[in-house]
Design a protein around this motif. Structure first.
Motif, PDB file in Angstrom:
ATOM      1  N   TYR A  16      -0.391  -3.867   6.496  1.00 47.58           N
ATOM      2  CA  TYR A  16      -0.376  -5.025   5.392  1.00 47.58           C
ATOM      3  C   TYR A  16      -0.616  -6.398   6.276  1.00 47.58           C
ATOM      4  O   TYR A  16      -1.311  -7.372   5.859  1.00 47.58           O
ATOM      5  N   ALA A  35      -1.448  -6.711  -9.604  1.00 49.22           N
ATOM      6  CA  ALA A  35      -0.735  -5.923  -8.458  1.00 49.22           C
ATOM      7  C   ALA A  35      -0.025  -5.651  -9.246  1.00 49.22           C
ATOM      8  O   ALA A  35       0.792  -5.030  -8.358  1.00 49.22           O
ATOM      9  N   GLN A  75       1.300  -3.425   0.103  1.00 48.86           N
ATOM     10  CA  GLN A  75       0.165  -3.488   0.515  1.00 48.86           C
ATOM     11  C   GLN A  75      -0.076  -3.909  -0.988  1.00 48.86           C
ATOM     12  O   GLN A  75      -1.502  -4.581  -0.458  1.00 48.86           O
ATOM     13  N   ARG A  76      -0.003  -4.314  -1.593  1.00 46.04           N
ATOM     14  CA  ARG A  76      -0.493  -4.872  -2.681  1.00 46.04           C
ATOM     15  C   ARG A  76      -1.578  -6.055  -2.774  1.00 46.04           C
ATOM     16  O   ARG A  76      -1.719  -6.698  -2.654  1.00 46.04           O
ATOM     17  N   LEU A  80      -4.830   0.435   0.387  1.00 41.99           N
ATOM     18  CA  LEU A  80      -3.595   1.616  -0.383  1.00 41.99           C
ATOM     19  C   LEU A  80      -3.147   2.346   0.007  1.00 41.99           C
ATOM     20  O   LEU A  80      -2.692   3.617  -0.726  1.00 41.99           O
ATOM     21  N   VAL A 101       0.602   3.269  -0.846  1.00 41.29           N
ATOM     22  CA  VAL A 101       1.259   3.107  -2.463  1.00 41.29           C
ATOM     23  C   VAL A 101       1.027   4.340  -2.859  1.00 41.29           C
ATOM     24  O   VAL A 101       0.297   5.446  -2.511  1.00 41.29           O
ATOM     25  N   ARG A 147      -2.076   3.670  -7.157  1.00 45.98           N
ATOM     26  CA  ARG A 147      -3.173   4.436  -6.231  1.00 45.98           C
ATOM     27  C   ARG A 147      -4.372   4.180  -6.833  1.00 45.98           C
ATOM     28  O   ARG A 147      -5.125   3.615  -6.997  1.00 45.98           O
ATOM     29  N   LEU A 194      -4.839   1.487  -8.730  1.00 42.08           N
ATOM     30  CA  LEU A 194      -5.073  -0.332  -8.285  1.00 42.08           C
ATOM     31  C   LEU A 194      -6.920   0.255  -7.868  1.00 42.08           C
ATOM     32  O   LEU A 194      -7.241  -0.968  -7.711  1.00 42.08           O
TER      33      LEU A 194
END
Ligand code: ATP
Ligand code: MG
Length: 264
Positions: A84, A121, A140-141, A161, A164, A169, A172
């Motif tokens: 991240y 997100a 992460q998003r 991702l 996630v 996932r 996204l």
């Protein structure tokens, strides 16, 4: 923008040994192409991506964007880190606005884009929180939409991702695809997820455990949005699974079947 990786090598000196992580690696990602790097853990994917980003120098070769060599980081390349790497002293909102301020996006447009990204997100209501107050998936998003915020010409994503959960996932991935289709940014993404690679990519480059050689370069020409259950889709998955076996190498193959080695 077109991205060219030309004869890139990278050696790391550890005490008295030299480890060759990348050796004479070359490929071109044409403008608007979504390319994915796939390969065993430790094969040099992050190393390659950070060299493209300009965070570290190569031992040999060069990286070109639209024919001009790049040697340092710049707002023309957006980066999503494997872990991240949000600014811990900035809130979600400040993190996302940061690349837009760097690119001098007017305030009104910044706000519009910020709202759009936050909704995408599913992070509404979280804008005032700091990264340490978020779950791993949320971080992460945020990292992902922050990289998109400044509309970079080349988007580099290292397992964007990875943290996630499955359902989020897939949704996204669909959002990422929709956004990418709008902007047609040139993308290089690293993933260990074969399904994700095929769902999103125009092309999947498979790197080997030894010296990060390209062992496969598979175009994915399936119409979008892709049917994950379709026959052709499944065939692509089988092809990549085979390529990964080659990438890991003969010796390691037994280790894979014994579950000792993880395919990342
Ligand atoms: N700064 C460094 N100094 C020494 N060795 C390094 C350095 N950075 C990476 N390496 C080595 O280079 C190799 C490739 O690392 P890299 O992080 O690029 O792998 P990766 O393909 O991204 O793996 P993963 O899928 O696990 O993230 C590893 O053997 C690693 O130990
Ligand atoms: Mg990595």
């Amino acid at each position: 923008m077109e991205l060219t990786v030309e004869g890139i090598s990278k050696n790391f000196k550890n005490e008295n040994t030299v480890q060759t992580v990348l050796k004479d690696l070359s490929f071109t990602v044409r403008e608007g192409q979504f390319a994915t790097l796939l390969g065993p853990s430790g094969c040099g994917k992050t190393t390659l991506l950070t060299i493209i980003a300009g965070f570290q120098a190569a031992s040999g070769g060069r990286v070109m964007i639209n024919g001009a060599q790049v040697t340092r980081p710049g707002p023309d390349r957006g980066f999503v880190f494997q872990n991240y790497a949000l600014f811990p002293w900035m809130t979600v909102r400040e993190n996302i606005l940061y690349p837009m301020k760097q690119r001098r996006v007017p305030a009104k447009e910044r706000e519009k884009r910020f709202k759009e990204l936050l909704a995408m997100a599913q992070l509404e209501g979280k804008e005032k929180l700091y990264p340490h107050q978020l779950s791993g998936g949320m971080k992460q998003r945020v990292a992902f939409i922050r990289a998109l915020a400044g509309r970079p010409e080349v988007l580099l994503m290292d397992e964007p991702l990875g943290a996630v959960d499955m359902q989020m996932r897939q949704s996204l991935q669909e959002d990422l695809e929709a956004l990418w289709l709008k902007d047609k940014t040139t993308v290089v993404m690293v993933t260990h997820d074969v399904d994700e690679a095929i769902y999103l990519s125009d092309r999947v480059i498979v790197m080997s455990a030894r010296e990060g050689k390209i062992v496969d370069d598979m175009p994915v020409r399936l119409p979008r949005p892709r049917d994950r259950k379709g026959m052709e889709y499944q065939k692509h998955k089988e092809h990549l699974a085979e390529a990964l076996k080659v990438a890991v190498g003969r010796q390691a193959e037994t280790a894979v079947t014994e579950g000792k080695l993880c395919l990342a």
